[in-house]
Design an enzyme around this catalytic site. Structure first.
Site, short mmCIF file in Angstrom:
data_model
loop_
_atom_site.label_atom_id
_atom_site.label_comp_id
_atom_site.label_asym_id
_atom_site.label_seq_id
_atom_site.Cartn_x
_atom_site.Cartn_y
_atom_site.Cartn_z
N TYR A 81 0.83 -1.21 0.00
CA TYR A 81 0.00 0.00 0.00
C TYR A 81 0.87 1.26 0.00
O TYR A 81 1.82 1.38 0.78
CB TYR A 81 -0.90 0.01 1.24
CG TYR A 81 -1.69 1.30 1.40
CD1 TYR A 81 -2.78 1.56 0.58
CD2 TYR A 81 -1.33 2.25 2.36
CE1 TYR A 81 -3.49 2.74 0.71
CE2 TYR A 81 -2.03 3.43 2.49
CZ TYR A 81 -3.11 3.68 1.67
OH TYR A 81 -3.80 4.84 1.79
N HIS A 111 -3.54 16.48 -2.40
CA HIS A 111 -3.82 16.62 -0.97
C HIS A 111 -3.51 18.03 -0.46
O HIS A 111 -3.77 18.33 0.71
CB HIS A 111 -3.01 15.58 -0.18
CG HIS A 111 -3.58 14.20 -0.26
ND1 HIS A 111 -3.92 13.60 -1.45
CD2 HIS A 111 -3.87 13.28 0.70
CE1 HIS A 111 -4.40 12.39 -1.22
NE2 HIS A 111 -4.38 12.17 0.08
N ASN A 230 1.65 11.29 5.85
CA ASN A 230 0.73 10.40 6.56
C ASN A 230 1.06 10.35 8.04
O ASN A 230 1.30 9.29 8.60
CB ASN A 230 0.82 9.00 5.94
CG ASN A 230 -0.41 8.18 6.24
OD1 ASN A 230 -1.41 8.69 6.71
ND2 ASN A 230 -0.33 6.89 5.96
N TYR A 319 -14.79 31.13 47.31
CA TYR A 319 -14.11 30.00 46.68
C TYR A 319 -12.93 30.43 45.82
O TYR A 319 -11.90 29.75 45.77
CB TYR A 319 -15.08 29.22 45.81
CG TYR A 319 -16.06 28.35 46.57
CD1 TYR A 319 -16.14 28.39 47.96
CD2 TYR A 319 -16.91 27.48 45.90
CE1 TYR A 319 -17.03 27.61 48.65
CE2 TYR A 319 -17.82 26.68 46.57
CZ TYR A 319 -17.88 26.75 47.95
OH TYR A 319 -18.77 25.96 48.63
N PHE A 368 -1.38 6.44 12.63
CA PHE A 368 -1.65 7.80 12.16
C PHE A 368 -2.86 8.42 12.82
O PHE A 368 -3.05 9.64 12.77
CB PHE A 368 -1.88 7.78 10.64
CG PHE A 368 -2.93 6.78 10.23
CD1 PHE A 368 -4.28 7.02 10.42
CD2 PHE A 368 -2.55 5.56 9.70
CE1 PHE A 368 -5.24 6.09 10.06
CE2 PHE A 368 -3.51 4.61 9.34
CZ PHE A 368 -4.85 4.88 9.52
N GLU A 453 -12.03 5.99 5.74
CA GLU A 453 -11.66 6.68 6.98
C GLU A 453 -12.96 7.01 7.71
O GLU A 453 -13.49 8.12 7.66
CB GLU A 453 -10.87 7.95 6.65
CG GLU A 453 -9.58 7.63 5.91
CD GLU A 453 -8.97 8.84 5.23
OE1 GLU A 453 -9.51 9.95 5.39
OE2 GLU A 453 -7.94 8.68 4.55
#
Length: 551
Positions: A81, A111, A230, A319, A368, A453
């Protein structure tokens, strides 16, 4: 920036000193990256341009061994891959051998789909440095030639010559790594996309890159495109900045909280050591020790509260005064927890597939996935925000005459002068905005890549909003929002001629060296920005640290 007379090599990870301690280092000083020992403080220093980088000999060997595996896979026509297949939904589509380099270049171009403003010079340097550190582990299969080109680009991308690779900050969902930001980073190294230089502004990367420092554009080999993008370095580098700034915010929050308590003449009874012995959380013990070292004691007596506290008939304070150690303490513990998560993440191999040179094979997995940094970032935002929430309430007590027994809004001639009235409004606005930012981004998930994904972490947004919360708390400190620095110092003016403890007087002296007392209305923004600078540079911490050590 001051430059010392020498340069040397420093092994990264050996020095855990807080950010700001090495601001005068020569940028020709080197950090040796090995993929195993980078820490958040050093990563932020790298972003500031204080070091160049160099790989260790061991790291170079591992990178070369992993690349040999990839070359063998290609020679033997084994199907792997990302090497000779498509990506995501196209994982089952084989790519011809003569198209493998084109495959990687196309991956980067397609990308590079980020949007929004680009990362700053400092954050771009952090991203590139962290990317190199993870490649140095030797599990990505990227060639030494490519890694060394990235090292050269980093060392040339200095604050002296700020040629900036354009990396848009938006566009990562935290699924298969920070794909879009890292693709833009790689695109610039390929001589495509855009870069910025002070002389040319935004221009084509090849033109600006050559003009700035003569970087030869990368030509990606098989597996190198996916090996460069990646990963989780975008969110992790921003997380490193957020957590280091949070350290400075938290410890200065304790100091300014003590200053506010003193100005309000609160009691220190709630900080008795026996109370914390029976609930020994480390964070709140750390905070209470700081408070005790700053407030009235035999070591550092206070004219304002010393006698008052010995004869005090007040049973307990509100407080936000009484519970400072409990709330500030869990913020400290949160920061410590996030640093543990991040320290692992900075030195982890998060590529897919991973190359195991000793076995001569690659294995596909899910390192990843950004759930670890995303969850830690959401947690960090929530923890740090509470510092601002507590301090805004202390500011209310300081400006409200019915609670402080001081002039309304800490100014003479009220009505004619508004004093700190609107500073408190600004404080409230920032706290409210941070509350919205504390909604967890990592609980969201939108399926992408045709359901390949199908669960994502949204870690990119988690990182950016955590940084915004930290920035709000920093600004809040100087706005009187987070820990009431300006407000508390102004309140002390109405208690003169009495003096506070020595360390708290040093804080007051520091502020008064750059911001005058308010005796009438004038523009407040410059004072706010000046005080903010003191906090960003951790001057408040530096002013009192010797006295804490003495106590």
């Amino acid at each position: 920036m001051d430059v010392p007379e020498h340069s040397d090599f420093i092994n990264v990870g050996k020095d855990e000193t807080a950010i700001g301690k090495h601001q005068s280092l020569d940028p020709n000083t080197y950090l040796s990256l090995d993929g195993n020992s980078l820490n958040t403080a050093d990563l932020v220093r790298l972003g500031k341009g204080l070091f160049n980088i160099k790989l260790t000999c061991e790291a170079e060997g591992k990178v070369n061994e992993a690349r040999e595996v990839i070359e063998t896979i290609i020679k033997e026509n084994r199907v792997v891959y990302g090497v000779n297949t498509g990506f995501g939904k196209f994982a089952h589509t084989l790519i011809p051998k003569d198209k493998l380099m084109e495959l990687q270049a196309n991956l980067i171009r397609s990308h590079s789909a980020g949007v929004g403003p680009p990362l700053s010079v400092e954050r771009t340097r952090m991203l590139l440095a962290l990317r190199i550190n993870v490649l140095a582990k030797g599990y990505s299969g990227v060639s030494m030639e490519t890694v060394q080109a990235m090292v050269k680009a980093f060392n040339d991308l200095s604050l002296y010559s700020p040629c900036l690779l354009r990396v848009p900050e938006k566009g990562t969902v935290g699924a298969t790594g920070d794909l879009a930001p890292l693709a833009h980073l790689t695109l610039g190294l390929m001589g495509e996309g855009r870069m910025w230089s002070p002389q040319r502004g935004w221009d084509h990367a090849k033109t600006v890159g050559y003009w700035c420092h003569g970087v030869t554009p990368l030509v990606l080999k098989p597996k190198e495109g996916i090996g460069l993008i990646n990963e989780t370095q975008m969110r992790s580098s921003l997380e490193a900045e957020a957590v280091e700034r949070a350290v400075g915010v938290a410890r200065q929050a304790d100091i300014i909280a003590a200053l506010s308590l003193e100005a309000l003449r609160g009691t220190t009874k709630a900080f008795h050591s026996d109370i914390y012995a029976v609930r020994p959380h480390l964070g709140q013990i750390e905070v209470v020790l700081r408070l005790r070292s700053l407030l009235h004691s035999d070591v550092f007596p206070s004219q304002i509260s010393g006698k008052n506290h010995r004869t005090c008939d007040r049973v307990q304070d509100a407080y936000t005064l009484r519970c400072i150690p409990q709330v500030h303490g869990v913020a400290n513990d949160t920061i410590a927890f996030v640093k543990i998560i991040l320290s692992t993440e900075l030195n982890s191999a998060t590529d897919n597939p991973l190359v195991f040179a000793e076995r001569g094979e690659t294995i596909s997995g899910g390192n990843f996935h950004g759930e670890y940094p995303a969850k830690a970032l959401d947690y960090l935002a929530i923890g740090v925000h509470e510092l601002a929430s507590m301090s805004e309430r202390r500011t209310e007590r300081l400006v409200n005459p019915s609670l402080s027994e001081l002039p309304a809004f800490l100014v003479q001639d009220g009505a004619l002068n508004s004093g700190f009235m609107i500073a408190h409004c600004t404080a409230a606005a920032l706290v409210s905005e941070s509350k919205a930012l504390c909604h967890q981004s990592s609980v969201d998930s939108l399926s992408t890549s045709a359901v390949t994904e199908d669960h994502v972490s949204m870690g990119g947004w988690a990182a950016r909003k955590a940084l915004r919360v930290v920035e709000h708390v920093e600004q809040g400190n100087s706005y009187s929002t987070s820990c009431s620095l300006l407000t508390a110092c102004q309140a002390l003016e109405f208690l003169r001629p009495l003096k506070s403890t020595t360390p708290l007087e040093k804080v007051h002296e520091l502020v008064r060296s750059v911001v005058r007392p308010w005796d009438h209305d004038c523009q407040m923004s410059p004072d706010i920005e000046t005080a903010h600078t003191l906090l960003r540079e951790e001057k408040v911490w530096e002013a009192v640290r010797p006295y804490m050590d003495q106590y």
